[in-house]
Design a protein around this motif. Structure first.
Motif, PDB file in Angstrom:
ATOM      1  N   THR A 329      16.885  -8.037   3.463  1.00  0.00           N
ATOM      2  CA  THR A 329      16.425  -7.922   4.570  1.00  0.00           C
ATOM      3  C   THR A 329      14.987  -7.153   4.668  1.00  0.00           C
ATOM      4  N   LEU A 330      15.077  -5.977   3.955  1.00  0.00           N
ATOM      5  CA  LEU A 330      14.030  -5.013   4.124  1.00  0.00           C
ATOM      6  C   LEU A 330      13.033  -5.426   3.067  1.00  0.00           C
ATOM      7  N   HIS A 331      13.260  -5.779   1.949  1.00  0.00           N
ATOM      8  CA  HIS A 331      12.621  -5.929   0.586  1.00  0.00           C
ATOM      9  C   HIS A 331      11.324  -6.595   0.906  1.00  0.00           C
ATOM     10  N   PRO A 332      11.548  -8.044   1.475  1.00  0.00           N
ATOM     11  CA  PRO A 332      10.250  -8.769   1.614  1.00  0.00           C
ATOM     12  C   PRO A 332       9.120  -8.338   2.776  1.00  0.00           C
ATOM     13  N   ILE A 333       9.557  -7.348   3.796  1.00  0.00           N
ATOM     14  CA  ILE A 333       8.855  -7.019   4.536  1.00  0.00           C
ATOM     15  C   ILE A 333       8.117  -5.524   4.583  1.00  0.00           C
ATOM     16  N   ALA A 334       8.888  -5.090   3.196  1.00  0.00           N
ATOM     17  CA  ALA A 334       8.370  -3.565   2.947  1.00  0.00           C
ATOM     18  C   ALA A 334       6.893  -3.388   2.683  1.00  0.00           C
ATOM     19  N   THR A 335       6.266  -4.594   2.033  1.00  0.00           N
ATOM     20  CA  THR A 335       4.919  -4.541   1.754  1.00  0.00           C
ATOM     21  C   THR A 335       3.867  -5.103   2.760  1.00  0.00           C
ATOM     22  N   SER A 336       4.562  -5.444   3.759  1.00  0.00           N
ATOM     23  CA  SER A 336       3.664  -6.360   4.496  1.00  0.00           C
ATOM     24  C   SER A 336       2.860  -5.327   5.377  1.00  0.00           C
ATOM     25  N   LYS A 337       1.995  -6.007   6.022  1.00  0.00           N
ATOM     26  CA  LYS A 337       0.811  -5.076   7.070  1.00  0.00           C
ATOM     27  C   LYS A 337       1.217  -5.503   8.265  1.00  0.00           C
ATOM     28  N   HIS A 338       1.197  -4.268   9.329  1.00  0.00           N
ATOM     29  CA  HIS A 338       1.956  -4.478  10.646  1.00  0.00           C
ATOM     30  C   HIS A 338       1.289  -3.185  11.567  1.00  0.00           C
ATOM     31  N   GLN A 339       1.010  -3.698  12.429  1.00  0.00           N
ATOM     32  CA  GLN A 339       0.294  -2.654  13.611  1.00  0.00           C
ATOM     33  C   GLN A 339       1.420  -1.478  13.793  1.00  0.00           C
ATOM     34  N   ASP A 340       2.716  -1.874  13.769  1.00  0.00           N
ATOM     35  CA  ASP A 340       3.753  -0.707  13.843  1.00  0.00           C
ATOM     36  C   ASP A 340       4.068  -0.084  12.792  1.00  0.00           C
ATOM     37  N   LEU A 341       3.134   0.906  12.421  1.00  0.00           N
ATOM     38  CA  LEU A 341       3.165   1.763  11.240  1.00  0.00           C
ATOM     39  C   LEU A 341       4.422   2.639  10.974  1.00  0.00           C
ATOM     40  N   GLU A 342       4.964   3.166  12.300  1.00  0.00           N
ATOM     41  CA  GLU A 342       6.110   4.030  12.331  1.00  0.00           C
ATOM     42  C   GLU A 342       7.274   3.203  11.924  1.00  0.00           C
ATOM     43  N   SER A 343       7.399   2.026  12.251  1.00  0.00           N
ATOM     44  CA  SER A 343       8.436   1.399  11.799  1.00  0.00           C
ATOM     45  C   SER A 343       8.488   0.831  10.314  1.00  0.00           C
ATOM     46  N   LEU A 344       7.129   0.487   9.737  1.00  0.00           N
ATOM     47  CA  LEU A 344       7.010   0.321   8.595  1.00  0.00           C
ATOM     48  C   LEU A 344       7.271   1.559   7.520  1.00  0.00           C
ATOM     49  N   LEU A 345       7.117   2.686   7.955  1.00  0.00           N
ATOM     50  CA  LEU A 345       7.339   3.641   7.310  1.00  0.00           C
ATOM     51  C   LEU A 345       8.718   4.098   7.268  1.00  0.00           C
ATOM     52  N   ASP A 346       9.464   3.770   8.289  1.00  0.00           N
ATOM     53  CA  ASP A 346      10.980   3.908   8.513  1.00  0.00           C
ATOM     54  C   ASP A 346      11.748   2.959   7.369  1.00  0.00           C
ATOM     55  N   ILE A 347      11.106   1.612   7.437  1.00  0.00           N
ATOM     56  CA  ILE A 347      11.502   0.561   6.381  1.00  0.00           C
ATOM     57  C   ILE A 347      11.445   1.318   4.936  1.00  0.00           C
ATOM     58  N   HIS A 348      10.156   1.656   4.562  1.00  0.00           N
ATOM     59  CA  HIS A 348      10.061   2.158   3.110  1.00  0.00           C
ATOM     60  C   HIS A 348      11.166   3.293   2.994  1.00  0.00           C
ATOM     61  N   LEU A 349      11.147   4.005   3.781  1.00  0.00           N
ATOM     62  CA  LEU A 349      12.270   5.208   3.567  1.00  0.00           C
ATOM     63  C   LEU A 349      13.737   4.791   3.751  1.00  0.00           C
ATOM     64  N   SER A 350      14.046   4.003   4.319  1.00  0.00           N
ATOM     65  CA  SER A 350      15.291   3.242   4.166  1.00  0.00           C
ATOM     66  C   SER A 350      15.547   2.783   3.213  1.00  0.00           C
ATOM     67  N   LEU A 351      14.824   1.614   2.674  1.00  0.00           N
ATOM     68  CA  LEU A 351      14.894   0.969   1.361  1.00  0.00           C
ATOM     69  C   LEU A 351      14.907   1.940   0.343  1.00  0.00           C
ATOM     70  N   VAL A 352      14.291   2.992   0.061  1.00  0.00           N
ATOM     71  CA  VAL A 352      14.528   3.795  -0.792  1.00  0.00           C
ATOM     72  C   VAL A 352      16.060   4.796  -0.834  1.00  0.00           C
ATOM     73  N   MET A 353      16.279   4.935   0.546  1.00  0.00           N
ATOM     74  CA  MET A 353      17.864   5.240   0.755  1.00  0.00           C
ATOM     75  C   MET A 353      18.640   4.373   0.098  1.00  0.00           C
ATOM     76  N   PHE A 354      18.422   3.121   0.358  1.00  0.00           N
ATOM     77  CA  PHE A 354      19.538   2.148  -0.083  1.00  0.00           C
ATOM     78  C   PHE A 354      19.497   2.042  -1.711  1.00  0.00           C
ATOM     79  N   TYR A 355      18.364   2.075  -2.328  1.00  0.00           N
ATOM     80  CA  TYR A 355      18.376   2.106  -3.779  1.00  0.00           C
ATOM     81  C   TYR A 355      18.906   3.302  -4.369  1.00  0.00           C
ATOM     82  N   ILE A 356      18.646   4.629  -3.768  1.00  0.00           N
ATOM     83  CA  ILE A 356      19.479   5.788  -4.199  1.00  0.00           C
ATOM     84  C   ILE A 356      21.082   5.425  -4.047  1.00  0.00           C
TER      85      ILE A 356
END
Length: 503
Positions: A329-356
């Motif tokens: 769900t998150l991998h395809p949108i993790a590198t996308s550009k979007h105005q909602d930078l805060e949610s984009l940062l949360d997505i990055h950090l959550s995906l890092v957590m999933f990988y760990i």
């Protein structure tokens, strides 16, 4: 310079085509370059100088700035016209009724005028349009002398009751602004604040009771204020019944479809609260409703909520033993550009957590390397708590990767930057937790001993599992997995299941 890229990024594909058609109708000359500029900006691939050269075949700075200015004004006109057609159709219809009735009143056609005003009043009451109702009652009272059938005393009572409702809506709007400003102080500046006291004082100061009759927007604002209190206290269980009951009240409002943006926000607030309370199935249900509403009105608000929706969906997947779905769900949108930078940062950090959690440390490291800005930058964009989470995840990741020098420097940095703040907000358990992480890092052989286990048990003031924050449990799960020598993700799910059993 106005950032046209940010404005254009809010347009859906359909809206882009509609805007181009709008420009084509508006353009009186064939050599107008506004459509070419819009198409280039919509691609998000070029800087201003490159775009200028592509349009004019040379760098004509003044002409380019004038073109941008004209395009900006066209976008504002387009958005305004679209909103007048879609959002304010009811408001505009009532205003037309009021204007028409006043024309009849000046021509002394009183019966016709009052019939129109009665119709306007019914619609305005259905939609909780207190400001417009004020105009209706004002007009009715002004000409009451000419209509013997009017009960002036009853009309004055209606007028005064509406004034109270209008005042309440205004006051709640002020409270909402004050609380959001205070949240900014807590989240983005790291200041210490007694939020519960502030909330109660502010509501009391403005004479607001949660039992008062409110508009859809006001109910949404109240729900947001209550959700903020849960964010600060981490006690989402306390607010869950209130949010769900308030939503049931909202569903009876006739203007819930008109105020679609607020409706989507409310569904997100409830779905997020249920997730934080580990009630994933019910959270999925509200997310499904949220998605259905995102598709309404030709997906008008879809892009605005896309990241928030997918992030919460992925988090629910992850903690309900569907981690593959969460990552997909998150991998395809993790590198996308979007105005909602805060949610984009949360997505990055959550995906890092999933990988760990799945022990895929190389992918976690690759994604984490994208965080190349300073902590100060991230504090301004996502808040102090986000930076704390990032710093803890970074230490855990480097321990797993065996990067000894980096672990030492990050531990020292965390102590210097965050210990003072954590002490000031009484979050001593984070400091205690980090000391155990450091113990494991320096002497990993001791972590599976009974002595270490007892030390951990005695160190924390444990709270009920159902009340414990799901992300706090995730950090503790990492330590517990080392103590029990078991996979992290399984340990995390086991802790969650124990909390759900209580729930």
């Amino acid at each position: 310079m106005t950032n046209l890229n940010d404005i254009i990024s809010t347009f859906s594909s359909e809206e882009q085509q509609q805007f181009i058609s709008y420009l084509e109708r508006k353009n009186k000359r064939n050599d107008t370059k506004n459509i070419a500029l819009f198409n280039l900006l919509a691609k998000h691939e070029y800087d201003s100088k490159t775009i200028c050269n592509l349009i004019y075949k040379s760098y004509k700075k003044d002409a380019y700035h004038a073109l941008r200015k004209r395009l900006y004004q066209s976008i504002i006109d387009f958005i305004a016209n679209a909103n007048l057609k879609e959002e304010n159709s009811v408001d505009m219809q009532i205003i037309k009724y009021i204007l028409a009735s006043r024309t009849f009143l000046t021509h002394k056609h009183y019966k016709v005028a009052y019939k129109i005003l009665d119709k306007a009043e019914v619609i305005a009451l259905e939609h909780h349009l207190f400001a417009i109702l004020n105009e209706i009652y004002h007009t009715k009272i002004q000409y009451a002398y000419a209509n013997p059938q009017i009960n002036l005393d009853a009309l004055v009572i209606k007028f005064k009751n509406n004034q109270k409702n209008h005042y309440l809506e205004d006051q709640l709007n002020i409270v909402y602004a004050k609380i959001r400003q205070s949240l900014n102080t807590i989240t983005y500046k790291g200041q210490v604040l007694d939020f519960e006291t502030l909330l109660n004082q502010t509501l009391k100061e403005h004479n607001i009771s949660t039992s008062d009759s409110m508009s859809f927007k006001s109910l949404y604002q109240l729900m947001t204020i209550v959700s903020i209190s849960a964010f600060v206290s981490k006690d989402y269980l306390k607010i869950e019944p209130f949010l769900i009951q308030t939503y049931k009240t909202i569903q009876t409002h006739k203007n819930k479809d008109k105020q679609l943006f607020y409706h989507i926000q409310v569904l997100y607030l409830i779905a997020n609260t249920l997730f934080r309370n580990k009630k994933f199935n019910t959270s999925f249900s509200y997310l499904e409703q949220m998605h259905e509403h995102m598709l309404l009105k030709r997906k008008k608000h879809y892009k605005t909520f896309q990241l928030k929706y997918n992030l919460l969906l992925a988090l629910n997947y992850n903690y309900s033993n569907q981690q593959t779905k969460a990552i997909e769900t998150l991998h395809p949108i993790a590198t996308s550009k979007h105005q909602d930078l805060e949610s984009l940062l949360d997505i990055h950090l959550s995906l890092v957590m999933f990988y760990i959690q799945s022990a895929d440390y190389k992918k976690a490291q690759k994604l984490f390397s994208k965080f190349y800005h300073t902590d100060h930058y991230y504090e301004t964009k996502a808040g102090k708590e986000w930076v704390l989470k990032k710093s803890l995840i970074e230490i855990i990741l480097y321990i797993e990767l065996g990067h000894i020098n980096l672990v030492d420097s990050r531990l020292l940095s965390f102590k210097r930057q965050h210990f003072g703040y954590l002490k000031s907000i009484q979050q001593h358990r984070v400091i205690t937790y980090l000391s155990f992480v450091e113990d494991y890092y320096k002497k990993p052989e001791q972590i599976t001993t009974k002595v270490f286990y007892a030390k951990v048990e005695e160190a924390f003031d444990w709270i009920k599992a159902e009340q414990e924050d799901i992300f706090v449990m995730s950090y503790y799960a990492w330590l517990k997995s080392k103590m029990e020598n078991k996979p992290l993700y399984n340990t995390t799910l086991k802790l969650i299941e124990q909390a759900q059993t209580v729930n």
